[in-house]
Design a protein around this motif. Structure first.
Motif, PDB file in Angstrom:
ATOM      1  N   THR A  35      12.634 -59.146  17.438  1.00  0.00           N
ATOM      2  CA  THR A  35      11.181 -59.006  17.408  1.00  0.00           C
ATOM      3  C   THR A  35      10.670 -58.964  15.971  1.00  0.00           C
ATOM      4  OG1 THR A  35      11.340 -57.709  19.457  1.00  0.00           O
ATOM      5  CG2 THR A  35       9.242 -57.642  18.282  1.00  0.00           C
ATOM      6  N   LEU A  36      11.447 -58.306  15.090  1.00  0.00           N
ATOM      7  CA  LEU A  36      11.082 -58.263  13.677  1.00  0.00           C
ATOM      8  C   LEU A  36      11.019 -59.670  13.081  1.00  0.00           C
ATOM      9  CD1 LEU A  36      10.713 -56.893  10.880  1.00  0.00           C
ATOM     10  CD2 LEU A  36      13.209 -56.752  10.750  1.00  0.00           C
ATOM     11  N   THR A  39       8.151 -61.722  14.302  1.00  0.00           N
ATOM     12  CA  THR A  39       6.921 -61.340  13.614  1.00  0.00           C
ATOM     13  C   THR A  39       6.870 -61.906  12.203  1.00  0.00           C
ATOM     14  OG1 THR A  39       6.854 -59.278  14.882  1.00  0.00           O
ATOM     15  CG2 THR A  39       5.502 -59.379  12.900  1.00  0.00           C
ATOM     16  N   GLY A  43       4.176 -64.321  12.592  1.00  0.00           N
ATOM     17  CA  GLY A  43       3.100 -63.341  12.563  1.00  0.00           C
ATOM     18  C   GLY A  43       2.965 -62.613  13.893  1.00  0.00           C
ATOM     19  N   ASN A  44       1.787 -62.192  14.202  1.00  0.00           N
ATOM     20  CA  ASN A  44       1.519 -61.436  15.429  1.00  0.00           C
ATOM     21  C   ASN A  44       1.441 -62.382  16.623  1.00  0.00           C
ATOM     22  OD1 ASN A  44       0.859 -59.519  17.303  1.00  0.00           O
ATOM     23  ND2 ASN A  44      -1.218 -59.190  16.558  1.00  0.00           N
ATOM     24  N   ASP A  46       1.050 -63.571  20.206  1.00  0.00           N
ATOM     25  CA  ASP A  46       0.304 -63.030  21.342  1.00  0.00           C
ATOM     26  C   ASP A  46       1.103 -63.215  22.630  1.00  0.00           C
ATOM     27  OD1 ASP A  46      -1.520 -62.062  23.087  1.00  0.00           O
ATOM     28  OD2 ASP A  46      -3.023 -63.629  22.788  1.00  0.00           O
ATOM     29  N   LYS A  67       6.952 -53.995  19.812  1.00  0.00           N
ATOM     30  CA  LYS A  67       6.196 -55.014  19.073  1.00  0.00           C
ATOM     31  C   LYS A  67       5.430 -54.382  17.910  1.00  0.00           C
ATOM     32  CE  LYS A  67       2.970 -58.837  19.954  1.00  0.00           C
ATOM     33  NZ  LYS A  67       1.798 -58.399  19.157  1.00  0.00           N
ATOM     34  N   HIS A  68       4.813 -53.224  18.146  1.00  0.00           N
ATOM     35  CA  HIS A  68       4.077 -52.533  17.092  1.00  0.00           C
ATOM     36  C   HIS A  68       5.018 -52.082  15.978  1.00  0.00           C
ATOM     37  CE1 HIS A  68       1.034 -50.015  15.203  1.00  0.00           C
ATOM     38  NE2 HIS A  68       1.892 -48.999  15.235  1.00  0.00           N
ATOM     39  N   ALA A  70       7.862 -53.470  15.135  1.00  0.00           N
ATOM     40  CA  ALA A  70       8.304 -54.655  14.402  1.00  0.00           C
ATOM     41  C   ALA A  70       7.243 -55.105  13.406  1.00  0.00           C
ATOM     42  CB  ALA A  70       8.627 -55.783  15.374  1.00  0.00           C
ATOM     43  N   GLU A  71       5.989 -55.041  13.800  1.00  0.00           N
ATOM     44  CA  GLU A  71       4.907 -55.427  12.897  1.00  0.00           C
ATOM     45  C   GLU A  71       4.826 -54.490  11.702  1.00  0.00           C
ATOM     46  OE1 GLU A  71       1.579 -55.360  15.466  1.00  0.00           O
ATOM     47  OE2 GLU A  71       2.124 -57.198  16.534  1.00  0.00           O
ATOM     48  N   ALA A  74       7.905 -55.190   9.392  1.00  0.00           N
ATOM     49  CA  ALA A  74       7.824 -56.480   8.708  1.00  0.00           C
ATOM     50  C   ALA A  74       7.007 -56.402   7.430  1.00  0.00           C
ATOM     51  CB  ALA A  74       7.223 -57.534   9.641  1.00  0.00           C
ATOM     52  N   SER A  75       6.072 -55.464   7.376  1.00  0.00           N
ATOM     53  CA  SER A  75       5.195 -55.370   6.207  1.00  0.00           C
ATOM     54  C   SER A  75       5.908 -54.857   4.967  1.00  0.00           C
ATOM     55  CB  SER A  75       4.000 -54.462   6.528  1.00  0.00           C
ATOM     56  OG  SER A  75       4.447 -53.153   6.858  1.00  0.00           O
TER      57      SER A  75
END
Length: 257
Positions: A35-36, A39, A43-44, A46, A67-68, A70-71, A74-75
């Motif tokens: 999932t990372l 992302t 990106g995100n 959908d 999912k959250h 992983a987002e 990723a940053s």
């Protein structure tokens, strides 16, 4: 019917449910880094159309949380973290093939490094396919909501998910087999797996309408539900692999991948 009974008898006698449990463990090790990377690359993505579907309603809280996470990861991901997460993401495909060697009663094949590279290529392909499927879902959803009655769009979504389940089962069966197997040789077990998945989706959805796991497990209820969901899913996959193994001609087993 006799072949189906033979399949389930072999599944029980050989205690292949243990392999399903092993696959769940390595799926959990792979799904977060996968999932990372999904992302990072796209990106995100959908996937809300799938998560909001009633078939996935029971596990959608866990997947949304994943999912959250992983987002967020990723940053601020570093190079070493990215390299190790990419390696971890290959665990499921790697051990799926190793499990196939057991189910198909194949001698252990040397070349673990080659298999790991092969698993890495599959991860890259899976990332692209998931992003593509998500894109198709978003576009299709807008078209159906704009031009079609609600019940027709639901039928089309159900057909799409059924076809997707058969395709996923077929690909996983081909990956797991340690011998060269054509898609038409794997289709019987794949259809059995997909049918068991669909029965399970519906049955598990009905069960969750009456069950209250939050009272027993509290805040970790979503994790427990997801583990149970994955375990049954992997058992369905293993049963399909057993079915293909029983139908596979002996001549196919002469040449290994």
């Amino acid at each position: 019917m006799q072949k189906i009974i033979e399949t389930f008898k072999l599944y029980s006698d050989k205690r292949f449910s243990t392999i399903a449990g092993t696959l769940v463990y390595f799926l959990l090790m792979s799904i977060a880094p996968f999932t990372l990377w999904l992302t990072l690359v796209f990106g995100n993505v959908d996937v809300e159309r799938f998560l909001s579907n009633e078939l996935f309603e029971s596990i959608s809280p866990f997947l949304r949380s994943l999912k959250h996470s992983a987002e967020s990861a990723a940053s601020g991901a570093g190079l070493i973290f990215l390299a190790t997460s990419l390696y971890s993401s290959t665990n499921f495909f790697y051990h799926l093939r190793r499990s196939g060697e057991i189910i198909y009663d194949s001698p252990r094949v040397r070349g673990g490094f080659k298999l790991r590279i092969y698993s890495l290529a599959l991860i890259v392909a899976a990332i692209i396919l998931v992003a593509g499927i998500a894109g198709i879902s978003v576009v299709g959803n807008k078209i159906m909501d704009g031009f079609m009655p609600f019940f027709i769009s639901d039928i089309i979504s159900a057909v799409f998910l059924t076809g997707l389940a058969v395709a996923v089962a077929l690909v996983l069966n081909l990956i797991a087999c340690p011998y060269k197997m054509k898609p038409e040789q794997a289709i019987t077990g794949s259809l059995l797996t997909a049918a068991l998945w669909l029965i399970f989706f519906i049955g598990f959805g009905v069960y969750m309408q009456f069950a209250t796991p939050e009272r027993l497990y509290g805040k970790i209820a979503s994790v427990i539900i997801f583990l149970l969901w994955c375990y049954i899913m992997m058992n369905c996959l293993v049963i399909g692999m057993i079915k293909n193994g029983l139908l596979m001609p002996k001549r196919v087993q002469l040449k290994k991948i």
